[in-house]
Design a protein around this motif. Structure first.
Motif, PDB file in Angstrom:
ATOM      1  N   LYS A  39      -1.089  -0.025  -5.471  1.00  0.00           N
ATOM      2  CA  LYS A  39      -0.445  -0.053  -6.788  1.00  0.00           C
ATOM      3  C   LYS A  39      -1.263   0.753  -7.783  1.00  0.00           C
ATOM      4  CE  LYS A  39      -1.116  -2.886 -10.070  1.00  0.00           C
ATOM      5  NZ  LYS A  39      -1.301  -3.937 -11.036  1.00  0.00           N
ATOM      6  N   SER A  40      -2.573   0.572  -7.800  1.00  0.00           N
ATOM      7  CA  SER A  40      -3.437   1.299  -8.719  1.00  0.00           C
ATOM      8  C   SER A  40      -3.343   2.807  -8.489  1.00  0.00           C
ATOM      9  CB  SER A  40      -4.880   0.817  -8.545  1.00  0.00           C
ATOM     10  OG  SER A  40      -5.731   1.533  -9.394  1.00  0.00           O
ATOM     11  N   GLN A  41      -3.362   3.214  -7.216  1.00  0.00           N
ATOM     12  CA  GLN A  41      -3.215   4.641  -6.888  1.00  0.00           C
ATOM     13  C   GLN A  41      -1.834   5.150  -7.292  1.00  0.00           C
ATOM     14  OE1 GLN A  41      -4.091   4.465  -2.685  1.00  0.00           O
ATOM     15  NE2 GLN A  41      -6.306   4.661  -2.987  1.00  0.00           N
ATOM     16  N   GLY A  42      -0.824   4.298  -7.108  1.00  0.00           N
ATOM     17  CA  GLY A  42       0.534   4.658  -7.517  1.00  0.00           C
ATOM     18  C   GLY A  42       0.622   4.854  -9.027  1.00  0.00           C
TER      19      GLY A  42
ATOM     20  N   GLU B  79       4.683  10.912  -4.717  1.00  0.00           N
ATOM     21  CA  GLU B  79       3.475  10.258  -4.223  1.00  0.00           C
ATOM     22  C   GLU B  79       3.411   8.813  -4.732  1.00  0.00           C
ATOM     23  OE1 GLU B  79      -1.341  10.704  -4.752  1.00  0.00           O
ATOM     24  OE2 GLU B  79      -0.162  12.557  -4.614  1.00  0.00           O
ATOM     25  N   ALA B  80       3.765   8.615  -5.999  1.00  0.00           N
ATOM     26  CA  ALA B  80       3.776   7.260  -6.567  1.00  0.00           C
ATOM     27  C   ALA B  80       4.765   6.377  -5.812  1.00  0.00           C
ATOM     28  CB  ALA B  80       4.130   7.320  -8.050  1.00  0.00           C
ATOM     29  N   ILE B  81       5.952   6.910  -5.518  1.00  0.00           N
ATOM     30  CA  ILE B  81       6.960   6.145  -4.767  1.00  0.00           C
ATOM     31  C   ILE B  81       6.396   5.717  -3.418  1.00  0.00           C
ATOM     32  CG2 ILE B  81       9.186   6.337  -3.564  1.00  0.00           C
ATOM     33  CD1 ILE B  81      10.067   8.161  -5.987  1.00  0.00           C
ATOM     34  N   ASP B  82       5.749   6.647  -2.730  1.00  0.00           N
ATOM     35  CA  ASP B  82       5.166   6.325  -1.412  1.00  0.00           C
ATOM     36  C   ASP B  82       4.100   5.234  -1.528  1.00  0.00           C
ATOM     37  OD1 ASP B  82       6.794   8.240  -0.234  1.00  0.00           O
ATOM     38  OD2 ASP B  82       5.218   9.779  -0.169  1.00  0.00           O
ATOM     39  N   LEU B  83       3.250   5.325  -2.536  1.00  0.00           N
ATOM     40  CA  LEU B  83       2.177   4.338  -2.700  1.00  0.00           C
ATOM     41  C   LEU B  83       2.738   2.961  -3.067  1.00  0.00           C
ATOM     42  CD1 LEU B  83      -0.321   6.741  -4.444  1.00  0.00           C
ATOM     43  CD2 LEU B  83      -0.737   5.525  -2.269  1.00  0.00           C
ATOM     44  N   TYR B  84       3.729   2.923  -3.950  1.00  0.00           N
ATOM     45  CA  TYR B  84       4.342   1.634  -4.287  1.00  0.00           C
ATOM     46  C   TYR B  84       5.076   1.047  -3.083  1.00  0.00           C
ATOM     47  CZ  TYR B  84       3.394   2.825  -9.191  1.00  0.00           C
ATOM     48  OH  TYR B  84       2.796   3.163 -10.379  1.00  0.00           O
ATOM     49  N   THR B  85       5.666   1.921  -2.274  1.00  0.00           N
ATOM     50  CA  THR B  85       6.356   1.459  -1.060  1.00  0.00           C
ATOM     51  C   THR B  85       5.354   0.807  -0.110  1.00  0.00           C
ATOM     52  OG1 THR B  85       8.062   3.147  -1.306  1.00  0.00           O
ATOM     53  CG2 THR B  85       7.788   2.193   0.899  1.00  0.00           C
ATOM     54  N   LYS B  86       4.168   1.394  -0.007  1.00  0.00           N
ATOM     55  CA  LYS B  86       3.121   0.794   0.837  1.00  0.00           C
ATOM     56  C   LYS B  86       2.697  -0.565   0.285  1.00  0.00           C
ATOM     57  CE  LYS B  86       1.239   5.113   2.648  1.00  0.00           C
ATOM     58  NZ  LYS B  86       0.080   6.031   2.671  1.00  0.00           N
TER      59      LYS B  86
ATOM     60  N   TYR C 102       5.337  -4.352  -8.275  1.00  0.00           N
ATOM     61  CA  TYR C 102       5.436  -3.206  -7.365  1.00  0.00           C
ATOM     62  C   TYR C 102       6.841  -2.614  -7.398  1.00  0.00           C
ATOM     63  CZ  TYR C 102       1.145  -5.306  -5.396  1.00  0.00           C
ATOM     64  OH  TYR C 102      -0.104  -5.855  -5.215  1.00  0.00           O
ATOM     65  N   PHE C 103       7.847  -3.485  -7.386  1.00  0.00           N
ATOM     66  CA  PHE C 103       9.231  -3.012  -7.451  1.00  0.00           C
ATOM     67  C   PHE C 103       9.525  -2.364  -8.804  1.00  0.00           C
ATOM     68  CE2 PHE C 103       9.693  -6.036  -3.947  1.00  0.00           C
ATOM     69  CZ  PHE C 103      10.476  -5.301  -3.064  1.00  0.00           C
ATOM     70  N   SER C 104       9.002  -2.953  -9.871  1.00  0.00           N
ATOM     71  CA  SER C 104       9.194  -2.410 -11.210  1.00  0.00           C
ATOM     72  C   SER C 104       8.578  -1.018 -11.335  1.00  0.00           C
ATOM     73  CB  SER C 104       8.579  -3.353 -12.240  1.00  0.00           C
ATOM     74  OG  SER C 104       8.621  -2.785 -13.523  1.00  0.00           O
TER      75      SER C 104
END
Length: 165
Positions: A11-14, A25-32, A43-45
């Motif tokens: 989340k922090s990286q996202g 990239e943010a989408i991928d990190l939040y998905t993880k 995370y969904f927000s």
């Protein structure tokens, strides 16, 4: 490292990627992060915000709705939902989402402004649709008869009347 702390790291990286404009990239990190903790509304927000930034409003709405279902009294989830609905041009539904947020946080002037803006957009969309319908009806009328023949007939009629006096 626990999955919760790894999810928080994603989340922090996202968040960093989102702020830098690296939306995919943010989408991928939040998905993880969601993969590790699917019960975290934040995370969904956050992924909803990233999707909205790349104009993937359907996905943004899905994530916002998930955030709202996980945390129904969390203002930001309703705001994300309103933002996604605005992107989808569903202004009346967006107004309702912003209204829900303002009911949770009644003193928030920014939320009141969002409700008002969505209401105005809904009204303008309604007027736009009405205008479009009006033009569509005129086009249908024009297609029933040849407009050039009608103009010629009217011109001839006017001309003839002018000579008959």
């Amino acid at each position: 490292m626990s999955s919760d702390s790894q999810a928080e790291r994603y989340k922090s990286q996202g968040n960093t990627a989102l702020q830098a404009g690296l939306f995919s990239e943010a989408i991928d990190l939040y998905t993880k992060a969601i993969g590790l903790d699917p019960n975290c509304a934040v995370y969904f927000s956050n992924r909803s915000a990233a999707y909205a930034n790349v104009e993937r409003f359907r996905e943004a709405l899905d994530d916002a709705q998930e955030a709202v279902s996980l945390e129904p009294q969390w203002v930001k989830g309703h705001v994300r939902r309103g933002n996604a609905l605005t992107g989808l041009k569903k202004h009346e539904e967006a107004r309702k989402a912003y209204l829900k947020a303002s009911q949770i946080e009644p003193g928030n002037d920014q939320l009141k402004a969002m409700v008002k803006a969505a209401a105005e957009a809904a009204q303008n969309e309604g007027e736009k649709d009405w205008e479009q319908d009006l033009w569509s009806e005129e086009e249908k009328e024009d297609q029933k008869g040849d407009p050039e023949e009608a103009d010629a007939g009217e011109a001839t009629g006017v001309h003839a009347e002018a000579h008959s006096e």
